[in-house]
Design a protein around this motif. Structure first.
Motif, PDB file in Angstrom:
ATOM      1  N   ARG A   6      35.216  39.514  41.049  1.00 32.01           N
ATOM      2  CA  ARG A   6      35.369  38.470  40.032  1.00 32.01           C
ATOM      3  C   ARG A   6      36.553  37.568  40.367  1.00 32.01           C
ATOM      4  O   ARG A   6      37.555  38.016  40.914  1.00 32.01           O
ATOM      5  CB  ARG A   6      35.573  39.078  38.640  1.00 32.01           C
ATOM      6  N   LYS A   7      36.398  36.276  40.015  1.00 29.49           N
ATOM      7  CA  LYS A   7      37.462  35.309  40.288  1.00 29.49           C
ATOM      8  C   LYS A   7      38.543  35.420  39.220  1.00 29.49           C
ATOM      9  O   LYS A   7      38.278  35.366  38.023  1.00 29.49           O
ATOM     10  CB  LYS A   7      36.920  33.880  40.321  1.00 29.49           C
ATOM     11  N   GLU A  59      42.002  37.253  48.723  1.00 31.97           N
ATOM     12  CA  GLU A  59      42.041  35.787  48.694  1.00 31.97           C
ATOM     13  C   GLU A  59      43.089  35.271  47.716  1.00 31.97           C
ATOM     14  O   GLU A  59      42.920  34.208  47.101  1.00 31.97           O
ATOM     15  CB  GLU A  59      40.662  35.214  48.346  1.00 31.97           C
ATOM     16  N   VAL A  81      42.076  33.816  37.732  1.00 35.72           N
ATOM     17  CA  VAL A  81      42.944  32.640  37.655  1.00 35.72           C
ATOM     18  C   VAL A  81      44.109  33.019  36.749  1.00 35.72           C
ATOM     19  O   VAL A  81      43.905  33.480  35.628  1.00 35.72           O
ATOM     20  CB  VAL A  81      42.190  31.405  37.104  1.00 35.72           C
ATOM     21  N   ALA A 141      37.146  30.508  36.484  1.00 42.91           N
ATOM     22  CA  ALA A 141      37.661  31.865  36.284  1.00 42.91           C
ATOM     23  C   ALA A 141      36.638  32.773  35.618  1.00 42.91           C
ATOM     24  O   ALA A 141      36.018  32.403  34.632  1.00 42.91           O
ATOM     25  CB  ALA A 141      38.919  31.827  35.420  1.00 42.91           C
ATOM     26  N   ASP A 142      36.468  33.950  36.195  1.00 42.45           N
ATOM     27  CA  ASP A 142      35.753  35.020  35.501  1.00 42.45           C
ATOM     28  C   ASP A 142      36.751  35.769  34.609  1.00 42.45           C
ATOM     29  O   ASP A 142      36.398  36.245  33.534  1.00 42.45           O
ATOM     30  CB  ASP A 142      35.144  36.005  36.506  1.00 42.45           C
ATOM     31  N   HIS A 170      38.571  25.783  37.048  1.00 39.37           N
ATOM     32  CA  HIS A 170      38.830  26.719  38.143  1.00 39.37           C
ATOM     33  C   HIS A 170      37.768  27.797  38.307  1.00 39.37           C
ATOM     34  O   HIS A 170      37.826  28.577  39.253  1.00 39.37           O
ATOM     35  CB  HIS A 170      40.195  27.394  37.947  1.00 39.37           C
ATOM     36  N   CYS A 180      43.583  42.929  45.012  1.00 39.55           N
ATOM     37  CA  CYS A 180      42.965  41.605  44.919  1.00 39.55           C
ATOM     38  C   CYS A 180      42.954  40.971  46.307  1.00 39.55           C
ATOM     39  O   CYS A 180      43.829  41.230  47.133  1.00 39.55           O
ATOM     40  CB  CYS A 180      43.733  40.717  43.946  1.00 39.55           C
ATOM     41  N   ARG A 210      40.606  36.991  44.028  1.00 33.51           N
ATOM     42  CA  ARG A 210      39.435  37.788  43.651  1.00 33.51           C
ATOM     43  C   ARG A 210      39.881  39.203  43.329  1.00 33.51           C
ATOM     44  O   ARG A 210      40.643  39.816  44.090  1.00 33.51           O
ATOM     45  CB  ARG A 210      38.427  37.840  44.785  1.00 33.51           C
ATOM     46  N   MET A 269      45.546  32.241  42.190  1.00 32.07           N
ATOM     47  CA  MET A 269      44.093  32.474  42.156  1.00 32.07           C
ATOM     48  C   MET A 269      43.743  33.519  43.199  1.00 32.07           C
ATOM     49  O   MET A 269      44.433  33.660  44.207  1.00 32.07           O
ATOM     50  CB  MET A 269      43.321  31.180  42.410  1.00 32.07           C
TER      51      MET A 269
END
Length: 185
Positions: free
Chosen positions: A90-91, A68, A93, A123-124, A121, A66, A85, A83
Motif C-alpha cells: 500500500r502507498k 521506495e 503518504v 495515498a492508501d 498523492h 517500507c 510503500r 512517501m
C-alpha cells in the motif's frame, strides 16, 4: 558434619538472596536507563529542524520494512513530506510536523492534509506524524476520514522499536490525549 552442612546451606541461601537483590537492582537500573534514553531521544527530536524530522520519519519507515521511501517535503509539497510503500504494497503518504512539545496540531492542518493525501498523492494510508499532541477536534476529524495520527507519545513508542504496522491499527478517535505538554522553563 551436620553443622557443616547447615552452615554451607545457610551461606548458599544468603548468596541466593543477594543475587536476587542484585538482579532486581539491575532490572530497576535498566528500566531507569530506558526511561532516560526515551527522554533524550525525544529531546533530540524536538531539537531537529523540519527537514531533519522528515528524514528521521523516513528512516523509521525504512526500519519497519517500507520500500521506495523518499523524503519529498519542500515548499508547495501539497502535504507530502515522506512517501513510500508499506511492506504489504500500500502507498504511504506522510505529513510531518516537528513542533515544540507544548504545542498542538489542530483540525485545520489535518483538513489540508486530507484534501491532498489521497487525491493528489494517491495515498492508501495517509499518516500524520507530529512531535506534539493533536487537539480533540483533530483526532475526531482523523477518525471520521481514516487518517492515521502519530503524536508525541506514539512517536516515542515508534522510535523505541514498536513497528509502524502496529501504530496503523490504533483507533485514534478513542486513544491518546489532547492535553498539551508543559513547556520547559
Amino acid at each position: 558434619m551436620a553443622l557443616a552442612v547447615l552452615g554451607a546451606a545457610g551461606m548458599v541461601g544468603i548468596r541466593i538472596r543477594a543475587g536476587h537483590r542484585e538482579a532486581e537492582a539491575e532490572k530497576a537500573r535498566l528500566a531507569e536507563q530506558a526511561r532516560a534514553q526515551a527522554v533524550r531521544s525525544m529531546e533530540t527530536v524536538w531539537a531537529m529542524d523540519p527537514r531533519e524530522f522528515e528524514e528521521y520519519v523516513a528512516d523509521l519507515c525504512r526500519r519497519d520494512g517500507c520500500t521506495e521511501v523518499l523524503r519529498v517535503g519542500a515548499t508547495n509539497d501539497l502535504g507530502a513530506d515522506v512517501m513510500g510503500r508499506l511492506p504489504d504494497g500500500r502507498k504511504l503518504v506522510v505529513q510531518c510536523k516537528r513542533y515544540a512539545k507544548h504545542r498542538t496540531v489542530g483540525s485545520p492542518d489535518l483538513q489540508k492534509f486530507n484534501g491532498t493525501a489521497r487525491s493528489e498523492h494517491g495515498a492508501d494510508v495517509p499518516l500524520f506524524v507530529a512531535s506534539c499532541k493533536f487537539t480533540k477536534q483533530a483526532r475526531a476529524f482523523a477518525a471520521r476520514h481514516g487518517l492515521v495520527l502519530v503524536d508525541v507519545d506514539l512517536l516515542g513508542f515508534w522510535n523505541s522499536g514498536t513497528a509502524l504496522a502496529t501504530l496503523l491499527d490504533l483507533d485514534i478517535g478513542r486513544s491518546g490525549t489532547n492535553r498539551k505538554l508543559a513547556p520547559d522553563n
